[in-house]
Design an enzyme around this catalytic site. Structure first.
Site, PDB file in Angstrom:
ATOM      1  N   LYS A 112      -1.054 -18.425 -24.730  1.00  0.00           N
ATOM      2  CA  LYS A 112      -1.944 -17.630 -25.593  1.00  0.00           C
ATOM      3  C   LYS A 112      -2.540 -18.501 -26.700  1.00  0.00           C
ATOM      4  O   LYS A 112      -3.722 -18.386 -27.030  1.00  0.00           O
ATOM      5  CB  LYS A 112      -1.165 -16.459 -26.187  1.00  0.00           C
ATOM      6  CG  LYS A 112      -0.711 -15.457 -25.130  1.00  0.00           C
ATOM      7  CD  LYS A 112       0.306 -14.502 -25.699  1.00  0.00           C
ATOM      8  CE  LYS A 112       0.863 -13.581 -24.644  1.00  0.00           C
ATOM      9  NZ  LYS A 112       2.065 -12.872 -25.099  1.00  0.00           N
ATOM     10  N   ASP A 120       4.866 -18.708 -22.646  1.00  0.00           N
ATOM     11  CA  ASP A 120       3.899 -17.605 -22.731  1.00  0.00           C
ATOM     12  C   ASP A 120       3.117 -17.681 -24.056  1.00  0.00           C
ATOM     13  O   ASP A 120       1.884 -17.574 -24.067  1.00  0.00           O
ATOM     14  CB  ASP A 120       4.659 -16.273 -22.615  1.00  0.00           C
ATOM     15  CG  ASP A 120       3.761 -15.079 -22.812  1.00  0.00           C
ATOM     16  OD1 ASP A 120       2.995 -14.761 -21.871  1.00  0.00           O
ATOM     17  OD2 ASP A 120       3.793 -14.463 -23.901  1.00  0.00           O
ATOM     18  N   ILE A 179      -4.230  -6.138 -29.384  1.00  0.00           N
ATOM     19  CA  ILE A 179      -4.857  -6.623 -30.628  1.00  0.00           C
ATOM     20  C   ILE A 179      -6.194  -7.286 -30.281  1.00  0.00           C
ATOM     21  O   ILE A 179      -6.221  -8.210 -29.468  1.00  0.00           O
ATOM     22  CB  ILE A 179      -3.962  -7.662 -31.349  1.00  0.00           C
ATOM     23  CG1 ILE A 179      -2.568  -7.077 -31.605  1.00  0.00           C
ATOM     24  CG2 ILE A 179      -4.609  -8.128 -32.636  1.00  0.00           C
ATOM     25  CD1 ILE A 179      -1.595  -8.065 -32.256  1.00  0.00           C
ATOM     26  N   ARG A 237       0.813  -1.206   0.000  1.00  0.00           N
ATOM     27  CA  ARG A 237       0.000   0.000   0.000  1.00  0.00           C
ATOM     28  C   ARG A 237       0.856   1.271   0.000  1.00  0.00           C
ATOM     29  O   ARG A 237       0.405   2.344  -0.407  1.00  0.00           O
ATOM     30  CB  ARG A 237      -0.867  -0.029   1.268  1.00  0.00           C
ATOM     31  CG  ARG A 237      -1.984   0.958   1.234  1.00  0.00           C
ATOM     32  CD  ARG A 237      -2.925   0.741   2.403  1.00  0.00           C
ATOM     33  NE  ARG A 237      -4.018   1.687   2.298  1.00  0.00           N
ATOM     34  CZ  ARG A 237      -5.179   1.531   2.860  1.00  0.00           C
ATOM     35  NH1 ARG A 237      -5.448   0.480   3.583  1.00  0.00           N
ATOM     36  NH2 ARG A 237      -6.118   2.440   2.722  1.00  0.00           N
ATOM     37  N   GLU A 250      12.313 -10.163 -19.235  1.00  0.00           N
ATOM     38  CA  GLU A 250      12.298 -10.276 -17.767  1.00  0.00           C
ATOM     39  C   GLU A 250      13.659 -10.764 -17.281  1.00  0.00           C
ATOM     40  O   GLU A 250      14.413 -11.386 -18.033  1.00  0.00           O
ATOM     41  CB  GLU A 250      11.268 -11.324 -17.340  1.00  0.00           C
ATOM     42  CG  GLU A 250       9.853 -11.069 -17.800  1.00  0.00           C
ATOM     43  CD  GLU A 250       9.128 -10.061 -16.931  1.00  0.00           C
ATOM     44  OE1 GLU A 250       9.543  -9.871 -15.772  1.00  0.00           O
ATOM     45  OE2 GLU A 250       8.153  -9.468 -17.421  1.00  0.00           O
TER      46      GLU A 250
END
Ligand SMILES: NC(=O)c1ccc[n+]([C@@H]2O[C@H](COP(=O)([O-])OP(=O)(O)OC[C@H]3O[C@@H](n4cnc5c(N)ncnc54)[C@H](OP(=O)(O)O)[C@@H]3O)[C@@H](O)[C@H]2O)c1
Length: 431
Positions: A208, A204, A139, A49, A193
């Site tokens: 998808k 990854d 997209i 926070r 990364e």
């Protein structure tokens, strides 16, 4: 009569969450007009926070535990942009759907691995599960595939689905550099990364593609059936030979309806340099859909980043505000197909094979014998000059052949004394 604002709870205030907040604020007027009512964030959740995020959160209810958003009765829809296929994202999305509360998520890992349970929960509770942002960022491919092309049978979906890989392969090709070298630079520039394995090992893109294949073929997600190879094995030498042969190397995700079932695979491949997909470079993503009535449709754009991903999240929020809803995989569960998955061993296509061999008489004959015995026929061969006794590359391009046949030939070729390194084998696709 003006409808009351759609109240949104945002779980995750990182790249995508921050982008969603900014887009909803900056384009509030046009969004309200298109949604038929304002869309307002009222509650948020993140771990820390105290972190300065450049936003004032004092007007929002804050939850340290994102499950607080699922339990908050004044939240109409939850945006899950925490990430990860496990907790807390899974529990949060499940709890919302069970409570009949719509969810928008950008989380491809979650959908690829738990999409079946989540779709069942969405259908049972009548709560929308929307995920335009989960595939190819900005997209609008989910909408096009699931809604705009809904009257078609889809034959094939192929895409550049990972911007990091596309960036690395582009720089390797343009500058003649090796993978490890370009990856290190991409990490410094923020395009990769610190732990790049999800991207460069193809996971990854496979997440998808799992989602796209489920929609394209009306079949529940089957991540485990996917054949996945990353780009670590692609070399500058292969890039250069590919160019000489009139191809470019791209990491593609391809899902295809075949007579035996559905083939789905992610791997680097050679595609003709004249095809539109070959021209998609850098961090851009693109998807080609082949549909029986509409023909070939290609979409290209930014596959990641705060702005493009937020654009997709907000389009889902506008649909929810308007009451537009489509079943998760395009059809109700009772209408989904149970078509089998086809293993990679029965894939049929052309192959590029690069060998490092000792330049001495009889080597080519040994190699071509192994190919002949496995039933593989050659379209062309490339060797530059002669260096007797030295190590030289030779490149072979096959006619269409079965994967199991080229693998059998490769097994034998690898064991030849004159073959010095592990051969490079790449599939050739039509793009
Ligand atoms: N980045 C992109 O361009 C992009 C594109 C398409 C899809 N996506 C997907 O969008 C999702 C989010 O990605 P991102 O890049 O925005 O991630 P990110 O920048 O790492 O942000 C993640 C956020 O989730 C919060 N979070 C993590 N664990 C939490 C927990 N246990 N409880 C509450 N909050 C928690 C983090 O809180 P703190 O800030 O307090 O640490 C952070 O705000 C992922 O599924 C990703 O695959 C991202």
């Amino acid at each position: 009569m003006t409808l009351r604002a759609l109240s949104v709870g945002v779980a995750g205030l990182g790249t995508v969450g921050g982008g969603v907040l900014r887009l909803l604020r900056e384009n509030a007027e046009v969004i309200a007009a298109r949604a038929g009512r304002p869309i307002a964030v009222t509650a948020v959740s993140a771990r820390d926070r105290t972190r300065d995020r450049g936003e004032d959160f004092s007007a929002f209810r804050w939850y340290d535990d994102p499950m607080g958003l699922a339990a908050d009765p004044s939240v109409d829809v939850v945006v899950e942009v925490i990430g990860g296929s496990d907790q807390p994202a899974l529990g949060l999305v499940m709890a919302c759907l069970r409570a009949g509360r719509p969810v928008v998520t950008a989380n491809k890992a979650l959908l690829a691995l738990h999409g079946a349970e989540l779709a069942a929960e969405s259908e049972a509770g009548g709560a929308v599960l929307a995920f335009e942002a989960a595939v190819a960022g900005g997209i609008p491919v989910i909408k096009v595939l699931r809604e705009s092309l809904a009257g078609n049978r889809i034959r094939r979906v192929a895409g550049i689905l990972n911007g990091t890989c596309n960036y690395i392969l582009t720089v390797m090709r343009e500058r003649g550099r090796e993978f490890a070298d370009v990856l290190a630079d991409a990490q410094k520039l923020g395009y990769a990364e610190a732990d790049p394995s999800f991207d460069v090992d193809g996971i990854d893109a496979a997440h998808k593609l799992t989602i796209l294949a489920a929609i394209a073929f009306g079949r529940p997600v089957r991540f485990a059936d996917m054949h996945i190879e990353g780009i670590r094995g692609v070399s500058a030498l292969d890039q250069s030979f590919a160019r000489e042969l009139g191809y470019r190397i791209k990491l593609l995700g391809i899902a295809r309806q075949t007579e035996a079932g559905i083939e789905s695979r992610v791997h680097p491949c050679l595609i003709p340099e004249t095809t539109p997909l070959a021209r998609v470079d850098g961090v851009y993503n693109a998807v080609v859909i082949e549909a029986d009535f509409a023909g070939r449709v290609m979409l290209e754009g930014r596959g990641a980043g705060a702005g493009p991903t937020a654009s997709s999240v907000v389009s889902d929020l506008i649909d929810i505000a308007r009451g537009r809803a489509t079943p998760v995989w395009g059809a109700d569960r009772s209408h989904l197909s149970e078509a089998p998955s086809v293993p990679i061993t029965v894939h049929t296509g052309a192959y590029y094979l690069r060998l490092m061999v000792v330049d001495r008489p009889g080597v080519i004959a040994d190699v071509t014998c192994a190919l002949r015995d496995a039933g593989v026929s050659l379209e062309s061969m490339l060797q530059h000059g002669r260096s007797p006794g030295e190590t030289v590359p030779i490149v072979l391009v096959t006619h269409d052949t079965r994967e199991s046949q080229i693998r059998a030939a490769l097994d034998r070729i690898e064991r030849l004394d004159s073959v010095l390194e592990r051969p490079a084998l790449l599939r050739i696709e039509h793009g």
